[in-house]
Write a protein that holds these residues in place. Structure first.
Motif, PDB file in Angstrom:
ATOM      1  N   UNK A 106      27.368 106.792  47.058  1.00 43.97           N
ATOM      2  CA  UNK A 106      27.646 107.008  48.530  1.00 43.97           C
ATOM      3  C   UNK A 106      26.243 107.516  48.856  1.00 43.97           C
ATOM      4  N   UNK A 107      25.626 108.147  48.420  1.00 46.11           N
ATOM      5  CA  UNK A 107      24.212 108.718  48.850  1.00 46.11           C
ATOM      6  C   UNK A 107      23.235 107.704  48.900  1.00 46.11           C
ATOM      7  N   UNK A 108      23.194 106.642  47.556  1.00 37.96           N
ATOM      8  CA  UNK A 108      22.287 105.548  47.627  1.00 37.96           C
ATOM      9  C   UNK A 108      22.727 104.621  48.744  1.00 37.96           C
ATOM     10  N   UNK A 109      24.016 104.230  49.187  1.00 33.34           N
ATOM     11  CA  UNK A 109      24.185 103.487  49.752  1.00 33.34           C
ATOM     12  C   UNK A 109      23.743 103.788  51.355  1.00 33.34           C
ATOM     13  N   UNK A 110      24.172 104.889  51.675  1.00 31.91           N
ATOM     14  CA  UNK A 110      23.729 105.667  53.029  1.00 31.91           C
ATOM     15  C   UNK A 110      22.066 105.465  53.159  1.00 31.91           C
ATOM     16  N   UNK A 111      21.188 105.741  52.233  1.00 31.11           N
ATOM     17  CA  UNK A 111      20.085 105.687  52.219  1.00 31.11           C
ATOM     18  C   UNK A 111      19.299 104.361  52.413  1.00 31.11           C
ATOM     19  N   UNK A 112      19.900 103.417  51.621  1.00 31.74           N
ATOM     20  CA  UNK A 112      19.344 102.028  51.538  1.00 31.74           C
ATOM     21  C   UNK A 112      19.877 101.460  52.819  1.00 31.74           C
ATOM     22  N   UNK A 113      21.290 101.456  53.174  1.00 26.96           N
ATOM     23  CA  UNK A 113      21.436 100.963  54.512  1.00 26.96           C
ATOM     24  C   UNK A 113      20.621 101.473  55.986  1.00 26.96           C
ATOM     25  N   UNK A 114      20.134 102.881  55.858  1.00 24.20           N
ATOM     26  CA  UNK A 114      19.306 103.474  56.922  1.00 24.20           C
ATOM     27  C   UNK A 114      18.191 102.711  56.788  1.00 24.20           C
ATOM     28  N   UNK A 115      17.256 102.678  55.471  1.00 26.34           N
ATOM     29  CA  UNK A 115      16.062 101.905  55.567  1.00 26.34           C
ATOM     30  C   UNK A 115      16.120 100.402  55.883  1.00 26.34           C
ATOM     31  N   UNK A 116      17.338  99.819  55.679  1.00 27.88           N
ATOM     32  CA  UNK A 116      17.345  98.248  56.065  1.00 27.88           C
ATOM     33  C   UNK A 116      17.393  97.886  57.655  1.00 27.88           C
ATOM     34  N   UNK A 117      17.848  99.072  58.336  1.00 27.21           N
ATOM     35  CA  UNK A 117      17.826  99.108  59.877  1.00 27.21           C
ATOM     36  C   UNK A 117      16.666  99.585  60.511  1.00 27.21           C
TER      37      UNK A 117
END
Length: 129
Positions: free
Chosen positions: A118-129
């Motif tokens: 979950x943490x990894x997904x949140x960080x990668x989604x934030x960096x993509x935007x």
């Protein structure tokens, strides 16, 4: 010379343990940051608001697996009972000491938690935007 050896016999192992533990925690913290934010590329960008940020590159699946594949140890509970269910005083004391030692070695604050999916997904989604 004798006093130096006498004192060193007790102080050096304790200091070696403290230094090694801090070093290991620092390495775990570094691995966690690398998993969450990626590899440093050395490229610096200037944002429109004037802020400078370093660009990070995501890790490959092989690198991610190598950094998060280890087991997170948990301390044993104090309620471990032998097969008979009736504990004598010596066994009860040994179990109590074992549980305390386990808590000291693997309890709260002794290891850096692996990043969750979950943490990894949140960080990668934030960096993509």
């Amino acid at each position: 010379m004798t006093w130096a050896v006498r004192i060193g016999l007790f102080v050096v192992p304790v200091m070696a343990y403290v230094i090694t533990k801090r070093w290991a925690l620092g390495l775990q913290r570094s691995d966690r940051e690398k998993v969450l934010h990626g590899r440093e590329t050395g490229v610096i960008k200037r944002m429109p608001n004037g802020e400078f940020v370093e660009v990070h590159e995501p890790l490959s699946q092989e690198q991610l697996h190598a950094l998060v594949q280890h087991e997170q140890y948990k301390p044993i509970g104090p309620g471990a009972v032998d097969g008979a269910g009736d504990l004598n005083a010596v066994f009860r004391l040994a179990q109590h000491l074992r549980a305390r030692l386990s808590d000291r070695l693997y309890g709260e604050g002794t290891q850096i938690a692996k990043p969750t999916a979950q943490e990894y997904k949140e960080i990668t989604d934030k960096h993509r935007n």
